[in-house]
Scaffold this motif. Structure first.
Motif, PDB file in Angstrom:
ATOM      1  N   UNK A   1      -6.096   0.011   9.522  1.00 49.21           N
ATOM      2  CA  UNK A   1      -6.205  -1.455   9.430  1.00 49.21           C
ATOM      3  C   UNK A   1      -6.086  -1.948   7.991  1.00 49.21           C
TER       4      UNK A   1
ATOM      5  N   UNK B   1      -2.119  -1.610   6.834  1.00 48.81           N
ATOM      6  CA  UNK B   1      -0.984  -1.789   7.742  1.00 48.81           C
ATOM      7  C   UNK B   1      -0.051  -2.904   7.277  1.00 48.81           C
ATOM      8  N   UNK B   2      -0.644  -4.029   6.868  1.00 45.80           N
ATOM      9  CA  UNK B   2       0.179  -5.162   6.444  1.00 45.80           C
ATOM     10  C   UNK B   2       1.034  -4.809   5.243  1.00 45.80           C
ATOM     11  N   UNK B   3       0.385  -4.124   4.290  1.00 53.90           N
ATOM     12  CA  UNK B   3       1.076  -3.707   3.074  1.00 53.90           C
ATOM     13  C   UNK B   3       2.202  -2.723   3.402  1.00 53.90           C
TER      14      UNK B   3
ATOM     15  N   UNK C   1       3.896  -2.378   6.158  1.00 54.06           N
ATOM     16  CA  UNK C   1       5.025  -3.033   6.832  1.00 54.06           C
ATOM     17  C   UNK C   1       5.935  -3.669   5.786  1.00 54.06           C
TER      18      UNK C   1
END
Lengths: 260, 381
Positions: free
Chosen positions: B32, B35-37, B39
């Motif tokens: 968690x 994950x954003x980084x 992507x």
């Protein structure tokens, strides 16, 4: 089982008003284990849980989670701790004005930088894990008790916390749903290594999931037994522990006295 | 495998194979926290290549959860948009199990959550109309059950829950007195002050006393008191009954054989019907005191003159009329407050709505009812 103690409770004393409910309570929860806090009604199980997650301030004693001391006054540390923790409340505590999907998405949206479409997919996966696919747009009031609990679990594990706390997870559930929830708890524990702390008095559930338990007692205001539930059931010398695990009424109980 | 400590950044290694495909080695955590980084980074990284296939090697991944799965799904979407192959290799048994439980293979197809489509305008108008009709029906039957309960109480006075009634009397009346007194005092002050500006021009200062006392006892006293009570107690009644409704306490009363209206509404109704008139009297009194302060300190009237003018102006009927209105307003406030409380369905937001609408509807009804009173007085008095 991991060897590192992730929760340390030392010499805890807690209570409400004049009443001291817990006194001199000390125990550790180790990383990756399924730990159950149990005991009769009113023995302070929920109080202990609330003290651990910083909802109430203990009278004295020290609680640390993952190395940080839980203190109601220290907001920064508490926030850091709370990010590692998920709680499934007894009544699921879903926000009634949001749909199930919005409830689960709330923490993900707040604490990650993922785009909306990805959050949607995640929410679908989480709801799939708890067998609630297709209920994304339902409001909590439109769900049954068991479904609410599962949705509450999906929200509690939204950010895959290190520790999940469960307050009476089987309360109000039918045996099948309850068993499914137990399986889910075990699966999450196995696959993600999440430490589980469960407050319950559901015997079957305890034997199904618990690796280690502590038993609290009202009169002792603290722990009267600690260890593996099956071992305690068969070997404990304590009268109350034996009664509890073998589901026997108190000998002085009203019913047995009346029938004599 | 355990949940990672901190948002550790992952490292990537890319190697191209002769057939034109590439292999991506991921090291570290896929959770968690990052994950954003990931992507963003991987999208940027892969935009330099246009591979015929993408193989993701998970051998060095320490931790992967559903957020990591999401990253994999995103990678798959990046390359398979062009119809290329996507493979995951060297994943541990745990990761395999997780991917199969999360239905990784069919993840793209169920991408977004469709919102419930809202129905057309005519359907909504129709639904709203039906809702209002059923509300009206319920409101009328609610009045009916209140009346039945009151009749029952008249026949069997002992069935009134006296303790509750006294408790509500205290909450509605005694606890509300300070604020009613203060606001009425200030109202009297303001009215005396405003009217004196005009009346002074004619040397008619003494009529300030008449104006304040008459306006307050007949109209403003009961209205101000009722509005304060609606805000304090009407809202409280709605919130209390609404919360009881949600937590099934009302159902519990019913199954225990209690009549919820008798149990919850009647004590409040009696308390309000008794206490609002008394509060109205206090309101009159404090308003006159407010006027007196202005009269004595700004208009050079003596207290005696002011009071005797007040007594000369007021008839017993004026006071009685105001008090009567107060009683009626008290009943209205309780009726609306309890009615909205019983209408609560669902969750906390519904309690909020009920509380708001209890206050708004009571204030509206108070003003409406007051104009009816004025008309009656005009043609009858």
């Amino acid at each position: 089982m991991g060897s590192k103690a992730i929760i340390r409770v030392k010499d805890l004393r807690a209570g409400y008003g004049e009443d001291i409910i817990l006194d001199h309570v000390s125990f550790n929860v180790y990383e990756g284990e399924v730990f159950v806090i149990l005991g009769g009604s009113g023995c302070g199980k929920s109080t202990l849980l609330k003290a651990i997650i910083g909802l109430i301030e203990p009278r004295s004693g020290k609680i640390t989670i993952d190395g940080d001391e839980v203190s109601v006054d220290d907001d920064t540390t508490l926030q850091k701790i709370l990010r590692k923790v998920g709680v499934l409340y007894q009544g699921a505590a879903l926000f009634g004005s949001m749909t199930i999907a919005e409830n689960v998405a709330l923490p993900i949206r707040e604490y990650t930088s993922l785009p909306k479409e990805s959050i949607d997919v995640l929410v679908k996966m989480k709801l799939g894990l708890v067998n609630l696919e297709g209920y994304e747009n339902y409001l909590p009031s439109e769900l049954s008790g068991g479904m609410k609990k599962r949705a509450g679990l999906a929200r509690a594990m939204a950010l895959n916390p290190k520790i999940l706390f469960f307050d009476e997870p089987s309360a109000g559930l039918d045996p099948v749903t309850s068993a499914e929830l137990d399986d889910l708890i075990l699966y999450l524990n196995r696959s993600l290594g999440t430490t589980m702390v469960i407050v319950t008095h559901e015997l079957q559930s305890i034997f199904a999931v618990a690796q280690r338990i502590i038993m609290l007692d009202k009169r002792a205001k603290g722990i009267i037994a600690e260890g593996n539930p099956k071992y305690l059931r068969d070997h404990s010398q304590n009268q109350f522990v034996k009664q509890f695990f073998n589901r026997q009424a108190d000998e002085k109980g009203v019913v047995s006295r009346g029938s004599q | 495998m355990s949940v990672p400590e901190t948002p550790s950044t992952s490292r990537y290694e890319i190697s191209e194979n002769p057939e034109g495909g590439i292999t991506l080695n991921i090291h570290g955590n896929m959770g968690a926290a990052n994950a954003g980084q990931m992507i963003d980074e991987l999208t940027a990284l892969l935009s330099d290549y246009s591979p015929s296939s993408l193989t993701v090697d998970l051998e060095k991944v320490d931790y992967l959860d559903d957020f990591g799965t999401l990253v994999l799904a995103h990678l798959r979407k990046l390359v398979t948009n062009g119809g290329n192959g996507f493979y995951v290799i060297n994943s541990s048994d745990k990761i395999k199990e997780l991917l199969s439980i999360l239905h990784f293979d069919s993840l793209d197809e169920k991408m977004s959550i469709e919102k419930k489509r809202s129905s057309g305008i005519f359907i909504r108008i129709g639904e709203a109309t039906l809702q209002h009709i059923s509300d009206l029906k319920y409101a009328i039957s609610f009045i009916g059950s209140i009346i039945l309960s009151l009749v029952h109480i008249c026949l069997h006075p002992r069935s009134l829950r006296t303790d509750d009634t006294i408790r509500y009397m205290q909450r509605v009346g005694v606890d509300g007195l300070p604020i009613v007194a203060l606001i009425s005092f200030l109202m009297g002050l303001i009215m005396a002050f405003m009217s004196s500006v005009q009346l002074e021009q004619f040397g008619a200062n003494i009529y300030v006393a008449s104006l304040v006392s008459l306006a307050m006892t007949r109209e403003l006293g009961p209205i101000m008191t009722a509005i304060i009570v609606a805000g304090r107690s009407g809202s409280a009644f709605a919130a209390e009954i609404g919360t009881m409704k949600i937590s099934e306490e009302v159902d519990a009363l019913f199954t225990m054989g209690f009549n919820p209206v008798m149990f919850l509404v009647v004590p409040k109704l009696v308390a309000a019907a008794v206490m609002v008139p008394i509060l109205t009297l206090f309101s009159d009194l404090f308003a006159i005191m407010g006027g007196l302060v202005v009269g004595v300190f700004m208009l050079d009237l003596t207290a005696g003159a002011y009071m005797s003018q007040t007594i000369k102006t007021l008839e017993l009927f004026d006071v009685f009329w105001g008090v009567l209105k107060g009683g009626v307003f008290g009943v209205l406030i309780t009726w609306i407050g309890c009615f909205r409380g019983f209408q609560v369905r669902g969750g906390a937001a519904s309690v909020g709505q009920a509380t708001t609408s209890a206050v708004v509807s009571s204030i509206f009804l108070i003003i409406m009812c007051d104009s009816v009173f004025s008309v009656i007085l005009r043609y009858w008095g």
